[in-house]
Write a protein that holds these residues in place. Structure first.
Motif, PDB file in Angstrom:
ATOM      1  N   THR A 110      54.980  45.114  34.653  1.00 25.59           N
ATOM      2  CA  THR A 110      56.001  44.176  34.183  1.00 25.59           C
ATOM      3  C   THR A 110      57.406  44.746  34.169  1.00 25.59           C
ATOM      4  OG1 THR A 110      55.704  44.818  31.872  1.00 25.59           O
ATOM      5  CG2 THR A 110      54.331  43.012  32.699  1.00 25.59           C
ATOM      6  N   GLY A 111      57.527  46.053  34.262  1.00 26.19           N
ATOM      7  CA  GLY A 111      58.835  46.674  34.123  1.00 26.19           C
ATOM      8  C   GLY A 111      59.137  46.932  32.654  1.00 26.19           C
ATOM      9  N   ILE A 146      50.716  40.243  36.224  1.00 26.88           N
ATOM     10  CA  ILE A 146      49.583  40.996  36.782  1.00 26.88           C
ATOM     11  C   ILE A 146      49.146  40.375  38.106  1.00 26.88           C
ATOM     12  CG2 ILE A 146      47.144  41.570  36.451  1.00 26.88           C
ATOM     13  CD1 ILE A 146      47.817  41.921  33.448  1.00 26.88           C
ATOM     14  N   ALA A 147      49.054  39.054  38.152  1.00 27.44           N
ATOM     15  CA  ALA A 147      48.657  38.369  39.394  1.00 27.44           C
ATOM     16  C   ALA A 147      49.661  38.661  40.509  1.00 27.44           C
ATOM     17  CB  ALA A 147      48.530  36.871  39.156  1.00 27.44           C
ATOM     18  N   ALA A 148      50.941  38.630  40.198  1.00 29.82           N
ATOM     19  CA  ALA A 148      51.967  38.933  41.199  1.00 29.82           C
ATOM     20  C   ALA A 148      51.865  40.376  41.660  1.00 29.82           C
ATOM     21  CB  ALA A 148      53.354  38.647  40.628  1.00 29.82           C
ATOM     22  N   SER A 149      51.590  41.293  40.748  1.00 28.76           N
ATOM     23  CA  SER A 149      51.456  42.699  41.094  1.00 28.76           C
ATOM     24  C   SER A 149      50.268  42.922  42.032  1.00 28.76           C
ATOM     25  CB  SER A 149      51.279  43.530  39.826  1.00 28.76           C
ATOM     26  OG  SER A 149      50.999  44.865  40.139  1.00 28.76           O
ATOM     27  N   SER A 200      52.614  34.966  30.443  1.00 34.46           N
ATOM     28  CA  SER A 200      53.590  35.647  31.292  1.00 34.46           C
ATOM     29  C   SER A 200      53.031  36.966  31.817  1.00 34.46           C
ATOM     30  CB  SER A 200      54.884  35.897  30.527  1.00 34.46           C
ATOM     31  OG  SER A 200      55.472  34.671  30.182  1.00 34.46           O
ATOM     32  N   LEU A 201      52.290  37.683  30.973  1.00 38.37           N
ATOM     33  CA  LEU A 201      51.673  38.922  31.413  1.00 38.37           C
ATOM     34  C   LEU A 201      50.649  38.645  32.499  1.00 38.37           C
ATOM     35  CD1 LEU A 201      51.260  41.965  31.172  1.00 38.37           C
ATOM     36  CD2 LEU A 201      49.600  41.509  29.357  1.00 38.37           C
ATOM     37  N   LYS A 202      49.857  37.598  32.314  1.00 43.50           N
ATOM     38  CA  LYS A 202      48.859  37.224  33.317  1.00 43.50           C
ATOM     39  C   LYS A 202      49.539  36.945  34.660  1.00 43.50           C
ATOM     40  CE  LYS A 202      47.256  33.150  33.596  1.00 43.50           C
ATOM     41  NZ  LYS A 202      46.753  31.836  33.446  1.00 43.50           N
ATOM     42  N   ASP A 203      50.659  36.222  34.641  1.00 42.16           N
ATOM     43  CA  ASP A 203      51.392  35.921  35.870  1.00 42.16           C
ATOM     44  C   ASP A 203      51.945  37.194  36.508  1.00 42.16           C
ATOM     45  OD1 ASP A 203      50.861  33.258  35.392  1.00 42.16           O
ATOM     46  OD2 ASP A 203      52.850  32.809  34.575  1.00 42.16           O
TER      47      ASP A 203
END
Length: 147
Positions: A10-11, A48-51, A43-46
């Motif tokens: 997430t940065g 992680i999915a993007a990562s 937001s964390l789930k999103d």
């Protein structure tokens, strides 16, 4: 997940304490004993999915997946291949039956299956640069006719 694992994905947060992190978008993450324990997790789930989608598969992952596809293709019955002719294109050349399969995966590409008259099946990687269009052999075994 640990704080360091989350920060890699997430940065850095806008504000952080020992037990909470707050991000620019309003995401709040709560920690206990240096591990994620709650918060606004969508937001964390999103993130992680993007990562995960940014990560490239390793060469060994791609090779194992390719071998798995080849084994699956080689172990399908001839009855199944005939029934699914829109996916597996077949053509008899000489005494052999050739099938091609566009796997839909750019890392794997197209596979070519050859069923010989002596009831043996071989699956190859398609290679446009060779005269016979057969690349490396990925699977060989007995031809299966019925389910």
């Amino acid at each position: 997940m640990t704080k360091s694992a989350i920060e890699k994905i997430t940065g850095a947060p806008k504000d952080k304490t020992e037990s909470s992190w707050i991000y620019e978008d309003g995401t709040i993450l709560n920690f206990r004993d240096n591990k994620l324990s709650g918060g606004t997790l969508n937001s964390l789930k999103d993130a992680i999915a993007a990562s995960i989608s940014r990560e490239k598969p390793s060469a060994s992952d791609t090779k194992n997946k390719q071998l798995g596809f080849a084994q699956s293709f080689g172990q399908k019955t001839t009855k199944h291949l005939a029934k699914m002719s829109s996916i597996y294109h077949g053509e008899q050349i000489g005494g052999n039956m050739y099938y091609t399969w566009h796997t839909g995966d750019d890392n794997i590409g197209m596979l070519v299956r050859i069923d010989s008259p002596n009831r043996m099946t071989a699956v190859y990687q398609y290679d446009a640069d060779t005269e016979n269009h057969l690349g490396k052999r990925l699977f060989s075994g007995r031809t299966l006719f019925a389910e």
